[in-house]
Design a protein around this motif. Sequence first.
Motif, PDB file in Angstrom:
ATOM      1  N   LEU A  80       0.833  -1.199   0.000  1.00 40.80           N
ATOM      2  CA  LEU A  80       0.000   0.000   0.000  1.00 40.80           C
ATOM      3  C   LEU A  80       0.874   1.258   0.000  1.00 40.80           C
ATOM      4  CD1 LEU A  80      -2.673  -1.034   2.656  1.00 40.80           C
ATOM      5  CD2 LEU A  80      -3.046  -0.784   0.209  1.00 40.80           C
ATOM      6  N   SER A  81       0.311   2.333  -0.511  1.00 39.82           N
ATOM      7  CA  SER A  81       1.004   3.617  -0.478  1.00 39.82           C
ATOM      8  C   SER A  81       1.188   4.048   0.975  1.00 39.82           C
ATOM      9  CB  SER A  81       0.200   4.681  -1.235  1.00 39.82           C
ATOM     10  OG  SER A  81      -0.029   4.274  -2.567  1.00 39.82           O
ATOM     11  N   ASP A  82       2.381   4.536   1.308  1.00 37.67           N
ATOM     12  CA  ASP A  82       2.681   4.917   2.696  1.00 37.67           C
ATOM     13  C   ASP A  82       2.333   6.391   2.894  1.00 37.67           C
ATOM     14  OD1 ASP A  82       3.502   5.039   5.267  1.00 37.67           O
ATOM     15  OD2 ASP A  82       5.622   4.632   4.880  1.00 37.67           O
ATOM     16  N   THR A  83       1.032   6.645   3.147  1.00 34.60           N
ATOM     17  CA  THR A  83       0.552   8.000   3.402  1.00 34.60           C
ATOM     18  C   THR A  83      -0.085   8.026   4.784  1.00 34.60           C
ATOM     19  OG1 THR A  83      -1.677   7.610   2.522  1.00 34.60           O
ATOM     20  CG2 THR A  83       0.032   8.246   0.932  1.00 34.60           C
ATOM     21  N   PRO A  84      -0.203   9.216   5.412  1.00 31.33           N
ATOM     22  CA  PRO A  84      -0.842   9.289   6.736  1.00 31.33           C
ATOM     23  C   PRO A  84      -2.240   8.689   6.747  1.00 31.33           C
ATOM     24  CG  PRO A  84       0.305  11.339   6.249  1.00 31.33           C
ATOM     25  CD  PRO A  84       0.358  10.519   4.993  1.00 31.33           C
ATOM     26  N   GLU A  85      -3.026   8.924   5.695  1.00 27.09           N
ATOM     27  CA  GLU A  85      -4.388   8.398   5.638  1.00 27.09           C
ATOM     28  C   GLU A  85      -4.379   6.869   5.579  1.00 27.09           C
ATOM     29  OE1 GLU A  85      -8.463   8.985   3.000  1.00 27.09           O
ATOM     30  OE2 GLU A  85      -6.515   9.271   2.059  1.00 27.09           O
ATOM     31  N   ILE A  86      -3.487   6.318   4.737  1.00 29.88           N
ATOM     32  CA  ILE A  86      -3.402   4.859   4.619  1.00 29.88           C
ATOM     33  C   ILE A  86      -2.923   4.246   5.928  1.00 29.88           C
ATOM     34  CG2 ILE A  86      -2.190   2.969   3.480  1.00 29.88           C
ATOM     35  CD1 ILE A  86      -4.367   4.210   1.781  1.00 29.88           C
ATOM     36  N   ARG A  87      -1.949   4.888   6.569  1.00 29.12           N
ATOM     37  CA  ARG A  87      -1.434   4.356   7.829  1.00 29.12           C
ATOM     38  C   ARG A  87      -2.533   4.302   8.888  1.00 29.12           C
ATOM     39  NH1 ARG A  87       3.317   7.312   6.536  1.00 29.12           N
ATOM     40  NH2 ARG A  87       2.677   9.032   7.897  1.00 29.12           N
ATOM     41  N   ARG A  88      -3.360   5.353   8.945  1.00 28.01           N
ATOM     42  CA  ARG A  88      -4.473   5.351   9.912  1.00 28.01           C
ATOM     43  C   ARG A  88      -5.444   4.216   9.610  1.00 28.01           C
ATOM     44  NH1 ARG A  88      -4.127  10.975   9.335  1.00 28.01           N
ATOM     45  NH2 ARG A  88      -5.793  10.961   7.778  1.00 28.01           N
ATOM     46  N   ALA A  89      -5.781   4.051   8.314  1.00 25.13           N
ATOM     47  CA  ALA A  89      -6.711   2.984   7.930  1.00 25.13           C
ATOM     48  C   ALA A  89      -6.135   1.609   8.250  1.00 25.13           C
ATOM     49  CB  ALA A  89      -7.028   3.090   6.439  1.00 25.13           C
ATOM     50  N   VAL A  90      -4.830   1.452   8.025  1.00 24.44           N
ATOM     51  CA  VAL A  90      -4.186   0.167   8.287  1.00 24.44           C
ATOM     52  C   VAL A  90      -4.186  -0.141   9.779  1.00 24.44           C
ATOM     53  CG1 VAL A  90      -1.927  -0.976   8.295  1.00 24.44           C
ATOM     54  CG2 VAL A  90      -2.789   0.073   6.200  1.00 24.44           C
ATOM     55  N   ARG A  91      -3.915   0.848  10.607  1.00 25.14           N
ATOM     56  CA  ARG A  91      -3.924   0.625  12.052  1.00 25.14           C
ATOM     57  C   ARG A  91      -5.325   0.276  12.542  1.00 25.14           C
ATOM     58  NH1 ARG A  91       0.318   2.230  15.114  1.00 25.14           N
ATOM     59  NH2 ARG A  91      -1.026   2.880  16.824  1.00 25.14           N
ATOM     60  N   ASP A  92      -6.349   0.946  11.994  1.00 27.50           N
ATOM     61  CA  ASP A  92      -7.730   0.610  12.357  1.00 27.50           C
ATOM     62  C   ASP A  92      -8.042  -0.833  11.971  1.00 27.50           C
ATOM     63  OD1 ASP A  92      -8.089   3.153  13.320  1.00 27.50           O
ATOM     64  OD2 ASP A  92      -9.157   3.900  11.555  1.00 27.50           O
ATOM     65  N   GLN A  93      -7.620  -1.209  10.752  1.00 31.40           N
ATOM     66  CA  GLN A  93      -7.860  -2.577  10.301  1.00 31.40           C
ATOM     67  C   GLN A  93      -7.100  -3.586  11.156  1.00 31.40           C
ATOM     68  OE1 GLN A  93      -9.934  -3.863   8.213  1.00 31.40           O
ATOM     69  NE2 GLN A  93      -9.169  -5.942   8.449  1.00 31.40           N
ATOM     70  N   ALA A  94      -5.878  -3.231  11.526  1.00 34.80           N
ATOM     71  CA  ALA A  94      -5.066  -4.112  12.370  1.00 34.80           C
ATOM     72  C   ALA A  94      -5.774  -4.397  13.690  1.00 34.80           C
ATOM     73  CB  ALA A  94      -3.698  -3.497  12.613  1.00 34.80           C
ATOM     74  N   LEU A  95      -6.334  -3.351  14.278  1.00 35.19           N
ATOM     75  CA  LEU A  95      -7.024  -3.529  15.557  1.00 35.19           C
ATOM     76  C   LEU A  95      -8.268  -4.391  15.390  1.00 35.19           C
ATOM     77  CD1 LEU A  95      -7.384  -2.949  18.545  1.00 35.19           C
ATOM     78  CD2 LEU A  95      -8.463  -0.759  17.942  1.00 35.19           C
ATOM     79  N   ARG A  96      -9.069  -4.131  14.341  1.00 34.32           N
ATOM     80  CA  ARG A  96     -10.275  -4.940  14.119  1.00 34.32           C
ATOM     81  C   ARG A  96      -9.911  -6.411  13.911  1.00 34.32           C
ATOM     82  NH1 ARG A  96     -12.144  -0.402  11.176  1.00 34.32           N
ATOM     83  NH2 ARG A  96     -11.221  -1.235   9.281  1.00 34.32           N
TER      84      ARG A  96
END
Length: 415
Positions: free
Chosen positions: A54-70
């Motif tokens: 995935l592209s390493d952008t602040p928005e993507i990082r936030r989405a990835v962390r949310d997904q990681a937690l879920r």
Amino acid sequence: MFRLIALILIIAGLGGAVAQAQDLQRIVALVNDEVISLRDINERARIIMATTRLSDTPEIRRAVRDQALRSLVDERLQMQEAKRRGLTVNQQEVDSAIAMVERQMNIPAGRFEEFAERSGIDPSAIINQIRTELTWSRMVRARLNATTTITEQEIDEAIAKLKSNAGQTEDLISEILVPVDNPDQEEPQRQTALRIIEQIRNGAPFQALARQFSRGTTAANGGEVGWVQRGTLPDEVENVVAKMNKGDVSEPIRTVGGYQIILLRDRQRIALPGAEDSKVTLKQVLVPLPQNASNADVQAAVAKAQQARNAIRSCEDVEAAAEQAQLQGAGSLGTLRLGDMPEAFRRAVEPLNVNESSQPVATQRAIHVFTLCAKEEASGINRNQVRQNIMVRRAELLAQRYIRELRRDATIEFR
């Protein structure tokens, strides 16, 4: 003096390292009193970023962390349920799954751990995720087997549908299911689905994204659903897929379980299992074409072939119909294996009933009309495979219901 300064700096550095280590151990969530730490989330986020590119952008990082937690919350629930039921998977199953991941991600065989370490990932973290996926799949199958019975009548109906669909098209699809478990998740999850689609269209691998983001039972297989026929998907999904072309990725499709993303990998004409081994006895009417035939020549030949076809009511009529249309090329072709015929001829003959005639079929040298005199069906439909296909569709629905039950009955605390 210099020794004192150096000592102060060392102590300060140690203090910073200790503080960082303590921060990584910070509890982010409790799932039935089992801890998910910041370290766990960071490790899973690194896995997602490395495997999906995935592209390493602040928005993507936030989405990835949310997904990681879920994902981690669901996996804790799944493994707690597995422990309660005494279900485990063996190392051979894990090794097979790792080999599949290597193939999907073009990692040389046996180099999985090397890839993980080079990507800054703890290999054991990925292995734990794979083990959870396999355990959950086994648990869903066990519950399905205990609660579901596939009757012979259901199999007969499925086989009848397979036969009725012969000659139509079927689609090879993969999916990503972004779940929506309550109304508060509606818009955030739709935005997640849109970001996933954007990344796929920018070159991120669909299979890797499915493994990390999809909550469907196909996630462990990279989202692969397989070949599906018209009428087997939910209407809202089928309506979208029917308008897609090979290689297309759909927009988010709202379904019962959440937002579904579909990749149309291929499309083909449906042939019954073993249909190519069927034997057909044929007669034909043949209208020859001149060398370098013009469009007018072809149209005239098709008209003559159609005239003869209209006069054929059974196999016995073929020669007389050809003579009436003043055509010389008519007669028996004998008995042929369907799979040995040219593709255009097979498509024309396969759906025919005995004594029916095909529409005119054009080749470079002639126009052909085939009449089916007899057919010996190959016994190629495997009832066990049909049963398995029914079970797979039911497993998808059961898995979604199962994880909702586990969440409902769990004590989940976020900090």
